[in-house]
Scaffold this motif. Structure first.
Motif, short mmCIF file in Angstrom:
data_model
loop_
_atom_site.label_atom_id
_atom_site.label_comp_id
_atom_site.label_asym_id
_atom_site.label_seq_id
_atom_site.Cartn_x
_atom_site.Cartn_y
_atom_site.Cartn_z
N HIS A 64 19.32 46.37 35.66
CA HIS A 64 18.74 45.05 35.93
C HIS A 64 18.38 44.40 34.60
N SER A 65 17.84 43.22 34.66
CA SER A 65 17.37 42.58 33.43
C SER A 65 16.24 43.41 32.83
N ALA A 66 16.06 43.28 31.53
CA ALA A 66 15.13 44.13 30.79
C ALA A 66 13.72 44.11 31.37
N ASN A 67 13.27 42.96 31.83
CA ASN A 67 11.90 42.85 32.34
C ASN A 67 11.73 43.51 33.71
N GLU A 68 12.84 43.92 34.33
CA GLU A 68 12.77 44.58 35.64
C GLU A 68 13.01 46.08 35.53
N MET A 69 13.33 46.56 34.34
CA MET A 69 13.64 47.98 34.17
C MET A 69 12.40 48.74 33.69
N PRO A 70 12.13 49.91 34.25
CA PRO A 70 11.02 50.73 33.74
C PRO A 70 11.26 51.08 32.28
N ASN A 71 10.19 51.24 31.53
CA ASN A 71 10.30 51.56 30.11
C ASN A 71 11.11 52.84 29.89
N GLY A 72 12.04 52.76 28.96
CA GLY A 72 12.81 53.94 28.58
C GLY A 72 14.05 54.20 29.42
N GLU A 73 14.22 53.44 30.50
CA GLU A 73 15.39 53.66 31.34
C GLU A 73 16.57 52.80 30.87
N HIS A 74 17.75 53.40 30.91
CA HIS A 74 18.98 52.73 30.48
C HIS A 74 19.65 52.01 31.65
N GLY A 75 19.72 52.66 32.79
CA GLY A 75 20.35 52.11 33.98
C GLY A 75 20.23 53.09 35.12
N HIS A 76 20.92 52.82 36.22
CA HIS A 76 20.82 53.74 37.35
C HIS A 76 22.08 53.70 38.22
N PHE A 77 22.30 54.81 38.89
CA PHE A 77 23.36 54.92 39.89
C PHE A 77 22.81 54.52 41.25
N HIS A 78 23.64 53.84 42.03
CA HIS A 78 23.39 53.67 43.46
C HIS A 78 24.44 54.51 44.17
N VAL A 79 23.99 55.41 45.04
CA VAL A 79 24.89 56.30 45.76
C VAL A 79 24.94 55.85 47.22
N ILE A 80 26.14 55.67 47.74
CA ILE A 80 26.35 54.98 49.02
C ILE A 80 27.32 55.75 49.91
N LYS A 81 27.11 55.63 51.22
CA LYS A 81 28.08 56.12 52.21
C LYS A 81 28.51 54.94 53.06
N ARG A 82 29.80 54.69 53.09
CA ARG A 82 30.33 53.56 53.85
C ARG A 82 30.96 54.07 55.15
#
Length: 208
Positions: A64-82
């Motif tokens: 997400h945008s920097a102001n929405e990301m917890p400190n120190g986090e780079h990004g995240h996976f979303h794991v989905i079942k369709r």
């Protein structure tokens, strides 16, 4: 049901993947970008998500945008079942700048546009997660599968807590659809995780 032997195999697989990336000077979050030179906020990596048409499982990495990301986090996976015309969000996995998982989380329905299913269904789907793919994303897929096994208890707890929180909010507000689409509620449940500690615990148990 996961046995101690299954956990050891998952820990060994995950440790080997992390080690191979480390030996080449890469991190898991770099690998998750699927060769992209730039990491652009909100964009999915890979661009059309990693989809297993046979199993219906998929995942993508983004930030997400920097102001929405917890400190120190780079990004995240979303794991989905369709499934047919709907999909279910199973779990979110956040990585730090070193490519290590630091947080698991569940999201409200509006966040991904999923069809919110009861926790017992999602827990079962998460335990059966498997994406078959080839090429540069295969180790990433195997890493996610191993991580879900290693932290199965935490994922189950978060999903059960998610349903409890939704029930409390519905009781307060009197409308389930209103709750599921409320922008006031983004991440519903979350917990920090310690990968190195979990690997150590499971690898040492078998070797002791």
């Amino acid at each position: 049901m996961l046995t101690q032997s299954n956990l050891w195999l998952a820990a060994q697989a995950l440790a080997n993947i992390q080690m191979r990336y480390a030996e080449t000077g890469r991190t898991l979050n770099e690998a998750a970008l699927c060769g992209a030179k730039d990491f652009i906020e909100w964009q999915h990596y890979p661009s059309n998500d990693l989809v297993d048409e046979h199993s219906g499982y998929e995942f993508y990495y983004h930030a997400h945008s920097a102001n929405e990301m917890p400190n120190g986090e780079h990004g995240h996976f979303h794991v989905i079942k369709r499934d047919a015309n709907v999909f279910h969000h199973l779990i979110g996995i956040s990585l730090d700048q070193k490519g290590l998982p630091v947080r698991l989380f569940t999201t409200n329905q509006w966040v991904t546009g999923e069809e919110m299913a009861n926790s017992d269904i999602v827990i079962k789907l998460a335990k059966e997660f498997q994406v078959t793919t080839k090429g540069r994303m295969a180790p990433v897929s195997n890493w996610i599968s191993a991580l879900i096994q290693l932290f199965a208890a935490e994922i189950e707890g978060l999903l059960l807590e998610r349903d409890q929180k939704i029930a409390r909010l519905v009781e307060e507000q009197g409308n389930r659809e209103l709750v599921l689409n409320s922008k006031k509620h983004h991440v519903l449940t979350e917990c920090k995780i310690d990968l190195m500690g979990r690997l150590s615990d499971n690898l040492l148990v078998v070797n002791s």
